[in-house]
Design a protein around this motif. Structure first.
Motif, PDB file in Angstrom:
ATOM      1  N   THR A 106       0.833  -1.209   0.000  1.00  0.00           N
ATOM      2  CA  THR A 106       0.000   0.000   0.000  1.00  0.00           C
ATOM      3  C   THR A 106       0.863   1.251   0.000  1.00  0.00           C
ATOM      4  O   THR A 106       0.664   2.156  -0.823  1.00  0.00           O
ATOM      5  CB  THR A 106      -0.950   0.007   1.223  1.00  0.00           C
ATOM      6  N   ALA A 107       1.839   1.317   0.890  1.00  0.00           N
ATOM      7  CA  ALA A 107       2.731   2.487   0.955  1.00  0.00           C
ATOM      8  C   ALA A 107       3.493   2.643  -0.360  1.00  0.00           C
ATOM      9  O   ALA A 107       3.631   3.763  -0.879  1.00  0.00           O
ATOM     10  CB  ALA A 107       3.703   2.345   2.113  1.00  0.00           C
ATOM     11  N   TYR A 108       3.956   1.529  -0.904  1.00  0.00           N
ATOM     12  CA  TYR A 108       4.732   1.579  -2.143  1.00  0.00           C
ATOM     13  C   TYR A 108       3.888   2.115  -3.307  1.00  0.00           C
ATOM     14  O   TYR A 108       4.323   3.010  -4.037  1.00  0.00           O
ATOM     15  CB  TYR A 108       5.271   0.184  -2.487  1.00  0.00           C
ATOM     16  N   LEU A 109       2.682   1.585  -3.454  1.00  0.00           N
ATOM     17  CA  LEU A 109       1.804   2.040  -4.540  1.00  0.00           C
ATOM     18  C   LEU A 109       1.451   3.519  -4.388  1.00  0.00           C
ATOM     19  O   LEU A 109       1.383   4.253  -5.371  1.00  0.00           O
ATOM     20  CB  LEU A 109       0.526   1.197  -4.591  1.00  0.00           C
ATOM     21  N   ARG A 110       1.240   3.966  -3.145  1.00  0.00           N
ATOM     22  CA  ARG A 110       0.922   5.371  -2.920  1.00  0.00           C
ATOM     23  C   ARG A 110       2.097   6.279  -3.275  1.00  0.00           C
ATOM     24  O   ARG A 110       1.913   7.343  -3.863  1.00  0.00           O
ATOM     25  CB  ARG A 110       0.478   5.591  -1.468  1.00  0.00           C
ATOM     26  N   LEU A 111       3.315   5.864  -2.934  1.00  0.00           N
ATOM     27  CA  LEU A 111       4.500   6.652  -3.277  1.00  0.00           C
ATOM     28  C   LEU A 111       4.708   6.690  -4.792  1.00  0.00           C
ATOM     29  O   LEU A 111       5.059   7.726  -5.354  1.00  0.00           O
ATOM     30  CB  LEU A 111       5.739   6.080  -2.587  1.00  0.00           C
ATOM     31  N   LEU A 112       4.460   5.560  -5.443  1.00  0.00           N
ATOM     32  CA  LEU A 112       4.562   5.510  -6.904  1.00  0.00           C
ATOM     33  C   LEU A 112       3.530   6.438  -7.535  1.00  0.00           C
ATOM     34  O   LEU A 112       3.838   7.210  -8.453  1.00  0.00           O
ATOM     35  CB  LEU A 112       4.363   4.070  -7.408  1.00  0.00           C
ATOM     36  N   TYR A 113       2.309   6.387  -7.016  1.00  0.00           N
ATOM     37  CA  TYR A 113       1.238   7.245  -7.534  1.00  0.00           C
ATOM     38  C   TYR A 113       1.604   8.723  -7.370  1.00  0.00           C
ATOM     39  O   TYR A 113       1.390   9.534  -8.276  1.00  0.00           O
ATOM     40  CB  TYR A 113      -0.079   6.934  -6.809  1.00  0.00           C
ATOM     41  N   LEU A 114       2.160   9.095  -6.204  1.00  0.00           N
ATOM     42  CA  LEU A 114       2.570  10.481  -5.965  1.00  0.00           C
ATOM     43  C   LEU A 114       3.655  10.922  -6.950  1.00  0.00           C
ATOM     44  O   LEU A 114       3.630  12.049  -7.444  1.00  0.00           O
ATOM     45  CB  LEU A 114       3.074  10.659  -4.532  1.00  0.00           C
ATOM     46  N   GLU A 115       4.592  10.023  -7.248  1.00  0.00           N
ATOM     47  CA  GLU A 115       5.646  10.349  -8.212  1.00  0.00           C
ATOM     48  C   GLU A 115       5.052  10.591  -9.601  1.00  0.00           C
ATOM     49  O   GLU A 115       5.410  11.560 -10.274  1.00  0.00           O
ATOM     50  CB  GLU A 115       6.681   9.221  -8.276  1.00  0.00           C
ATOM     51  N   ILE A 116       4.120   9.724 -10.009  1.00  0.00           N
ATOM     52  CA  ILE A 116       3.438   9.883 -11.302  1.00  0.00           C
ATOM     53  C   ILE A 116       2.684  11.214 -11.316  1.00  0.00           C
ATOM     54  O   ILE A 116       2.762  11.974 -12.279  1.00  0.00           O
ATOM     55  CB  ILE A 116       2.447   8.707 -11.553  1.00  0.00           C
ATOM     56  N   ASP A 117       1.962  11.488 -10.242  1.00  0.00           N
ATOM     57  CA  ASP A 117       1.173  12.723 -10.114  1.00  0.00           C
ATOM     58  C   ASP A 117       2.070  13.966 -10.196  1.00  0.00           C
ATOM     59  O   ASP A 117       1.746  14.937 -10.881  1.00  0.00           O
ATOM     60  CB  ASP A 117       0.412  12.690  -8.786  1.00  0.00           C
ATOM     61  N   ASN A 118       3.200  13.940  -9.511  1.00  0.00           N
ATOM     62  CA  ASN A 118       4.143  15.061  -9.544  1.00  0.00           C
ATOM     63  C   ASN A 118       4.698  15.285 -10.953  1.00  0.00           C
ATOM     64  O   ASN A 118       4.816  16.426 -11.405  1.00  0.00           O
ATOM     65  CB  ASN A 118       5.302  14.834  -8.557  1.00  0.00           C
ATOM     66  N   ASP A 172      12.487   7.628  -9.534  1.00  0.00           N
ATOM     67  CA  ASP A 172      13.046   6.729  -8.509  1.00  0.00           C
ATOM     68  C   ASP A 172      12.097   5.583  -8.154  1.00  0.00           C
ATOM     69  O   ASP A 172      12.497   4.420  -8.118  1.00  0.00           O
ATOM     70  CB  ASP A 172      13.391   7.519  -7.239  1.00  0.00           C
ATOM     71  N   MET A 173      10.842   5.924  -7.857  1.00  0.00           N
ATOM     72  CA  MET A 173       9.867   4.893  -7.483  1.00  0.00           C
ATOM     73  C   MET A 173       9.564   3.977  -8.674  1.00  0.00           C
ATOM     74  O   MET A 173       9.506   2.756  -8.529  1.00  0.00           O
ATOM     75  CB  MET A 173       8.563   5.527  -6.970  1.00  0.00           C
ATOM     76  N   ALA A 174       9.359   4.576  -9.838  1.00  0.00           N
ATOM     77  CA  ALA A 174       9.042   3.795 -11.036  1.00  0.00           C
ATOM     78  C   ALA A 174      10.181   2.833 -11.365  1.00  0.00           C
ATOM     79  O   ALA A 174       9.958   1.653 -11.668  1.00  0.00           O
ATOM     80  CB  ALA A 174       8.777   4.725 -12.216  1.00  0.00           C
ATOM     81  N   GLU A 175      11.399   3.317 -11.275  1.00  0.00           N
ATOM     82  CA  GLU A 175      12.573   2.501 -11.571  1.00  0.00           C
ATOM     83  C   GLU A 175      12.695   1.354 -10.574  1.00  0.00           C
ATOM     84  O   GLU A 175      13.064   0.234 -10.931  1.00  0.00           O
ATOM     85  CB  GLU A 175      13.803   3.411 -11.486  1.00  0.00           C
ATOM     86  N   SER A 176      12.361   1.618  -9.321  1.00  0.00           N
ATOM     87  CA  SER A 176      12.548   0.615  -8.268  1.00  0.00           C
ATOM     88  C   SER A 176      11.627  -0.595  -8.409  1.00  0.00           C
ATOM     89  O   SER A 176      11.851  -1.626  -7.790  1.00  0.00           O
ATOM     90  CB  SER A 176      12.363   1.252  -6.894  1.00  0.00           C
ATOM     91  N   ILE A 177      10.600  -0.480  -9.239  1.00  0.00           N
ATOM     92  CA  ILE A 177       9.708  -1.622  -9.480  1.00  0.00           C
ATOM     93  C   ILE A 177      10.503  -2.817  -9.985  1.00  0.00           C
ATOM     94  O   ILE A 177      10.189  -3.964  -9.694  1.00  0.00           O
ATOM     95  CB  ILE A 177       8.611  -1.247 -10.506  1.00  0.00           C
ATOM     96  N   PHE A 178      11.553  -2.529 -10.721  1.00  0.00           N
ATOM     97  CA  PHE A 178      12.302  -3.593 -11.378  1.00  0.00           C
ATOM     98  C   PHE A 178      13.426  -4.162 -10.509  1.00  0.00           C
ATOM     99  O   PHE A 178      14.149  -5.041 -10.932  1.00  0.00           O
ATOM    100  CB  PHE A 178      12.838  -3.077 -12.723  1.00  0.00           C
ATOM    101  N   TYR A 179      13.563  -3.670  -9.257  1.00  0.00           N
ATOM    102  CA  TYR A 179      14.534  -4.229  -8.322  1.00  0.00           C
ATOM    103  C   TYR A 179      13.892  -5.446  -7.654  1.00  0.00           C
ATOM    104  O   TYR A 179      12.875  -5.321  -6.997  1.00  0.00           O
ATOM    105  CB  TYR A 179      14.916  -3.230  -7.226  1.00  0.00           C
TER     106      TYR A 179
END
Length: 198
Positions: free
Chosen positions: A36-48, A81-88
């Protein structure tokens, strides 16, 4: 002696880069433990990133070189950063639940006929349909790759750019923007995001 010093400098830079990547992987693997926290941070990055794109006049990037100051300014404002980290990934965590969510498909709007799609051979071709279907992972991979490549090209000199084919900056920015819009729309329907979606 000068070549030895240059070699040491390159070696040090490589080690710094590897250390940075390892630190990023460790940091984001911890965050990913809470989906949940991860998806929210990813969403915020997309939104920004979309907020940045809302202020861009795409027409001002027709015939603009990839190392132009205007391009460098936009690249400074975009984050992946968040988007890239999906692939780690790690042996400890397969992130199956996260990947299942990010396989959701959405429509990428192509009304302006500026979108490109990547063929199975890895080449880019112009999309001639009014929309493309992509899943979130595909769109994120596209966004991260395009921004990363533009960052690399932005620091090249005019002479170094001579080896490249012309890069259509306006088209690239529109392609990134449209995929971000699709990701935002699809993620906005996730249970973890609904209450914060706009």
């Amino acid at each position: 002696m000068e070549s030895i010093e240059t070699g040491i400098h390159i070696g040090n830079k490589s080690i710094e880069f590897i250390d940075t990547v390892i630190e990023k992987i460790e940091k984001y693997q911890k965050i990913k433990q809470d989906i949940t926290a991860y998806l929210r941070l990813l969403y915020l990055e997309i939104d920004n990133n979309l907020e940045v794109f809302k202020t861009i006049n795409f027409e001002s990037f027709v015939n603009t070189k990839v190392n132009d100051d205007k391009v460098k300014t936009i690249l400074k404002l975009l984050r992946t950063d968040m988007a890239e980290s999906i692939f780690y990934k790690s042996k400890d965590s397969s992130n199956t639940q996260l990947y299942d969510k990010l396989k959701k498909k959405g429509k990428v709007d192509n009304k302006a006929q500026e979108l490109v799609r990547t063929t199975p051979k890895g080449t880019e071709v112009k999309a001639n349909k009014s929309f493309l279907y992509e899943n979130i992972l595909q769109a994120i991979s596209f966004v991260v790759t395009k921004i990363e490549v533009m960052n690399k090209y932005a620091v090249l000199s005019d002479k170094e750019l001579d080896i490249l084919k012309p890069v259509r900056i306006k088209s690239r920015l529109i392609n990134i923007n449209q995929r971000l819009l699709m990701i935002q729309k699809v993620m906005g329907n996730f249970d973890e995001i609904k209450e914060m979606a706009r």
